[in-house]
Design a protein around this motif. Structure first.
Motif, PDB file in Angstrom:
ATOM      1  N   GLY A   1      24.329  37.409  36.983  1.00  0.00           N
ATOM      2  CA  GLY A   1      23.480  36.586  37.837  1.00  0.00           C
ATOM      3  C   GLY A   1      23.021  35.289  37.203  1.00  0.00           C
ATOM      4  O   GLY A   1      22.182  34.582  37.761  1.00  0.00           O
ATOM      5  N   LYS A   2      23.562  34.953  36.037  1.00  0.00           N
ATOM      6  CA  LYS A   2      23.143  33.734  35.355  1.00  0.00           C
ATOM      7  C   LYS A   2      24.033  32.558  35.751  1.00  0.00           C
ATOM      8  O   LYS A   2      25.200  32.730  36.083  1.00  0.00           O
ATOM      9  N   LEU A   3      23.461  31.353  35.699  1.00  0.00           N
ATOM     10  CA  LEU A   3      24.234  30.146  35.964  1.00  0.00           C
ATOM     11  C   LEU A   3      25.288  29.959  34.873  1.00  0.00           C
ATOM     12  O   LEU A   3      25.092  30.337  33.714  1.00  0.00           O
ATOM     13  N   PHE A   4      26.416  29.350  35.250  1.00  0.00           N
ATOM     14  CA  PHE A   4      27.537  29.266  34.315  1.00  0.00           C
ATOM     15  C   PHE A   4      27.228  28.529  33.006  1.00  0.00           C
ATOM     16  O   PHE A   4      27.721  28.945  31.947  1.00  0.00           O
ATOM     17  N   PRO A   5      26.435  27.440  32.986  1.00  0.00           N
ATOM     18  CA  PRO A   5      26.132  26.838  31.686  1.00  0.00           C
ATOM     19  C   PRO A   5      25.469  27.817  30.719  1.00  0.00           C
ATOM     20  O   PRO A   5      25.777  27.823  29.517  1.00  0.00           O
ATOM     21  N   GLU A   6      24.600  28.669  31.233  1.00  0.00           N
ATOM     22  CA  GLU A   6      23.949  29.673  30.379  1.00  0.00           C
ATOM     23  C   GLU A   6      24.951  30.741  29.949  1.00  0.00           C
ATOM     24  O   GLU A   6      24.955  31.180  28.787  1.00  0.00           O
ATOM     25  N   VAL A   7      25.815  31.161  30.869  1.00  0.00           N
ATOM     26  CA  VAL A   7      26.856  32.145  30.543  1.00  0.00           C
ATOM     27  C   VAL A   7      27.731  31.622  29.406  1.00  0.00           C
ATOM     28  O   VAL A   7      28.003  32.327  28.423  1.00  0.00           O
ATOM     29  N   LEU A   8      28.165  30.373  29.531  1.00  0.00           N
ATOM     30  CA  LEU A   8      29.032  29.774  28.509  1.00  0.00           C
ATOM     31  C   LEU A   8      28.304  29.688  27.169  1.00  0.00           C
ATOM     32  O   LEU A   8      28.869  30.043  26.126  1.00  0.00           O
ATOM     33  N   SER A   9      27.072  29.214  27.184  1.00  0.00           N
ATOM     34  CA  SER A   9      26.314  29.070  25.938  1.00  0.00           C
ATOM     35  C   SER A   9      26.170  30.409  25.220  1.00  0.00           C
ATOM     36  O   SER A   9      26.300  30.489  23.987  1.00  0.00           O
ATOM     37  N   GLU A  10      25.932  31.463  25.987  1.00  0.00           N
ATOM     38  CA  GLU A  10      25.789  32.792  25.377  1.00  0.00           C
ATOM     39  C   GLU A  10      27.108  33.300  24.797  1.00  0.00           C
ATOM     40  O   GLU A  10      27.111  34.127  23.879  1.00  0.00           O
ATOM     41  N   LEU A  11      28.220  32.802  25.308  1.00  0.00           N
ATOM     42  CA  LEU A  11      29.540  33.168  24.776  1.00  0.00           C
ATOM     43  C   LEU A  11      29.953  32.292  23.598  1.00  0.00           C
ATOM     44  O   LEU A  11      31.022  32.482  23.016  1.00  0.00           O
ATOM     45  N   GLY A  12      29.116  31.306  23.249  1.00  0.00           N
ATOM     46  CA  GLY A  12      29.450  30.395  22.165  1.00  0.00           C
ATOM     47  C   GLY A  12      30.386  29.284  22.587  1.00  0.00           C
ATOM     48  O   GLY A  12      31.030  28.650  21.746  1.00  0.00           O
ATOM     49  N   ILE A  13      30.459  29.027  23.902  1.00  0.00           N
ATOM     50  CA  ILE A  13      31.293  27.967  24.460  1.00  0.00           C
ATOM     51  C   ILE A  13      30.356  26.870  24.946  1.00  0.00           C
ATOM     52  O   ILE A  13      29.492  27.099  25.778  1.00  0.00           O
ATOM     53  N   VAL A  14      30.529  25.653  24.431  1.00  0.00           N
ATOM     54  CA  VAL A  14      29.623  24.554  24.766  1.00  0.00           C
ATOM     55  C   VAL A  14      29.919  24.057  26.186  1.00  0.00           C
ATOM     56  O   VAL A  14      31.049  23.677  26.487  1.00  0.00           O
ATOM     57  N   PRO A  15      28.910  24.044  27.082  1.00  0.00           N
ATOM     58  CA  PRO A  15      29.143  23.560  28.447  1.00  0.00           C
ATOM     59  C   PRO A  15      28.985  22.046  28.551  1.00  0.00           C
ATOM     60  O   PRO A  15      28.082  21.452  27.967  1.00  0.00           O
ATOM     61  N   GLY A  16      29.912  21.433  29.295  1.00  0.00           N
ATOM     62  CA  GLY A  16      29.846  19.994  29.547  1.00  0.00           C
ATOM     63  C   GLY A  16      30.252  19.697  30.971  1.00  0.00           C
ATOM     64  O   GLY A  16      30.575  20.598  31.742  1.00  0.00           O
ATOM     65  N   VAL A  17      30.277  18.402  31.329  1.00  0.00           N
ATOM     66  CA  VAL A  17      30.475  18.030  32.730  1.00  0.00           C
ATOM     67  C   VAL A  17      31.306  16.755  32.841  1.00  0.00           C
ATOM     68  O   VAL A  17      31.326  15.931  31.933  1.00  0.00           O
ATOM     69  N   LYS A  18      31.964  16.615  33.976  1.00  0.00           N
ATOM     70  CA  LYS A  18      32.650  15.370  34.333  1.00  0.00           C
ATOM     71  C   LYS A  18      31.736  14.596  35.267  1.00  0.00           C
ATOM     72  O   LYS A  18      31.530  14.994  36.409  1.00  0.00           O
ATOM     73  N   PRO A  19      31.150  13.472  34.817  1.00  0.00           N
ATOM     74  CA  PRO A  19      30.180  12.769  35.656  1.00  0.00           C
ATOM     75  C   PRO A  19      30.735  11.563  36.410  1.00  0.00           C
ATOM     76  O   PRO A  19      30.018  10.950  37.187  1.00  0.00           O
ATOM     77  N   HIS A  20      32.001  11.180  36.171  1.00  0.00           N
ATOM     78  CA  HIS A  20      32.492   9.967  36.829  1.00  0.00           C
ATOM     79  C   HIS A  20      32.850  10.244  38.286  1.00  0.00           C
ATOM     80  O   HIS A  20      32.935  11.386  38.722  1.00  0.00           O
ATOM     81  N   LEU A  21      33.030   9.184  39.011  1.00  0.00           N
ATOM     82  CA  LEU A  21      33.289   9.306  40.441  1.00  0.00           C
ATOM     83  C   LEU A  21      34.766   9.046  40.714  1.00  0.00           C
ATOM     84  O   LEU A  21      35.616   9.718  40.151  1.00  0.00           O
ATOM     85  N   LYS A  22      35.111   8.048  41.516  1.00  0.00           N
ATOM     86  CA  LYS A  22      36.510   7.824  41.869  1.00  0.00           C
ATOM     87  C   LYS A  22      37.030   6.531  41.256  1.00  0.00           C
ATOM     88  O   LYS A  22      36.265   5.643  40.890  1.00  0.00           O
ATOM     89  N   VAL A  23      38.350   6.428  41.158  1.00  0.00           N
ATOM     90  CA  VAL A  23      38.967   5.196  40.664  1.00  0.00           C
ATOM     91  C   VAL A  23      39.143   4.216  41.817  1.00  0.00           C
ATOM     92  O   VAL A  23      39.235   4.609  42.975  1.00  0.00           O
ATOM     93  N   TYR A  24      39.133   2.939  41.469  1.00  0.00           N
ATOM     94  CA  TYR A  24      39.517   1.947  42.471  1.00  0.00           C
ATOM     95  C   TYR A  24      40.408   0.906  41.805  1.00  0.00           C
ATOM     96  O   TYR A  24      40.387   0.729  40.578  1.00  0.00           O
ATOM     97  N   ALA A  25      41.214   0.232  42.607  1.00  0.00           N
ATOM     98  CA  ALA A  25      42.191  -0.716  42.077  1.00  0.00           C
ATOM     99  C   ALA A  25      41.515  -1.997  41.610  1.00  0.00           C
ATOM    100  O   ALA A  25      40.605  -2.522  42.259  1.00  0.00           O
ATOM    101  N   LEU A  26      41.967  -2.485  40.466  1.00  0.00           N
ATOM    102  CA  LEU A  26      41.522  -3.791  39.988  1.00  0.00           C
ATOM    103  C   LEU A  26      42.310  -4.870  40.732  1.00  0.00           C
ATOM    104  O   LEU A  26      43.545  -4.847  40.716  1.00  0.00           O
ATOM    105  N   PRO A  27      41.650  -5.801  41.378  1.00  0.00           N
ATOM    106  CA  PRO A  27      42.384  -6.833  42.122  1.00  0.00           C
ATOM    107  C   PRO A  27      43.329  -7.625  41.225  1.00  0.00           C
ATOM    108  O   PRO A  27      42.990  -7.974  40.092  1.00  0.00           O
TER     109      PRO A  27
END
Length: 350
Positions: free
Chosen positions: A82-108
């Protein structure tokens, strides 16, 4: 512990010898396409159950130091406790991280070359992700080598690498380790020498930009493509030639202050990626101080999805068994102890 010491401690935890990163940060749409391709319905529960398998399969934490999550996964819970995945990972010794970027767009005016969105709102989102338990973030800047159009151009490289530097600085200001990901695609017909030249150009701009922006280099990590010729290159190269090319790029560019580089798979099969990572580690010398490991998504996951074909439910036990076998290969390659079969890892002219 000071902020810098905290960042260094996270880098050390991620950069453990023989361990790597499971990259499962595909958004609901991307993983949904992979599900639907093998006949699995793209529901939030299927995404949650699948990722729980990636984290909790017994023995996975023997080979994993970290996991990159999609923001959706941060707020999902394990049915085990019943624990959130970041806590589950931390307890397993696996460092939790995230992808914070959004979408790509074309450079004119840049023949389709792109840049990533998301810097303006980054600090607010990163604080939210840190509060949810994340210790690091990852930002990808995709590039392609296209000699006919002159890409990646100076403008394309500078725009993307300065954005990576700004992202890294914002991460560290919030208290998260930045993983910077310049991702040069395998597309094209360029040779290995061209790949080395472009990778040196990209990485030298990246690290100069990070230093110019005041990024604390000891508190940052690299996730880069392996240096390879284009998939359609007509010249053959052995896995050892590819390994030496990768080390040439790092020796010319990669700061010794940064403790680890975790390669993406970028369209390589697990066997090719493992053979190449293994060869890179076998060719490392005393003057190469970095931990060189993996941060793989498709190379690990695509064989798992194939197990779903023709089934009405996710075969989680079967997937977990294959996943551990894959991680054993990846872990061995990260130590230079992988036994390749035949011509695994060689580039053969198509």
């Amino acid at each position: 512990m000071t902020r810098k010491a905290e960042l260094e401690a996270v880098c050390a935890a991620i950069g453990q010898a023989g361990k790597g990163i499971t990259a499962c940060d595909e958004g609901p749409g991307t993983i949904g396409m992979r599900f639907e391709n093998v006949g699995v319905t793209n529901t939030e529960e299927n995404r949650r159950a699948y990722r729980q398998m990636l984290f909790e399969t017994p023995g996975a934490n023997k080979y994993l130091s970290a996991a990159i999550l999609d923001p959706e996964t941060l707020y999902q819970k394990s049915t085990t406790n019943g624990k959130l995945f970041p806590e589950v990972l931390s307890e397993l010794g696996i460092v939790p991280g995230v992808k914070p970027h959004l979408k790509v767009y074309a450079l004119p005016g840049q023949s389709g070359a792109t840049v990533m969105q998301g810097l303006d709102s980054l600090a607010v989102r990163l604080q939210e992700y840190k509060d949810a338990g994340c210790k690091f973030a990852k930002w990808r800047s995709p590039l392609e080598i296209d000699l006919a159009t002159g890409q990646p151009s100076e403008l394309t490289i500078e725009t993307n690498m300065k954005d990576l530097a700004r992202y890294a600085l914002i991460c560290q200001d919030v208290g998260l380790v930045p993983i910077v990901e310049p991702d040069i695609s395998l597309k094209g017909d360029h040779d290995l020498e061209t790949a080395v030249r472009v990778n040196v150009k990209v990485q030298s701009m990246l690290f100069k930009s990070m230093l110019d922006h005041g990024v604390y280099m000891e508190g940052a990590l690299l996730k880069s493509n392996m240096v390879n010729p284009g998939k359609k290159c007509k010249t053959n190269y052995t896995v050892d030639e590819l390994a030496i090319a990768n080390l040439q790029v790092f020796r010319r560019c990669f700061p010794t202050a940064m403790v680890s580089a975790n390669f993406l798979s970028g369209g390589q099969s697990l066997e090719d990626a493992a053979a190449r990572l293994d060869a890179i580690n076998k060719h490392k010398s005393a003057k190469d101080p970095w931990n060189l490991s993996f941060s793989w998504s498709a190379a690990l996951q695509m064989p798992l999805f194939e197990l779903c074909r023709g089934k009405t439910e996710l075969p989680l036990k079967e997937m977990g068994d294959l996943y551990i076998a894959e991680l054993e290969k990846a872990g061995a390659a990260a130590l230079g102890q992988y036994s390749r079969n035949g011509k695994e890892g060689d580039h053969s002219a198509k």
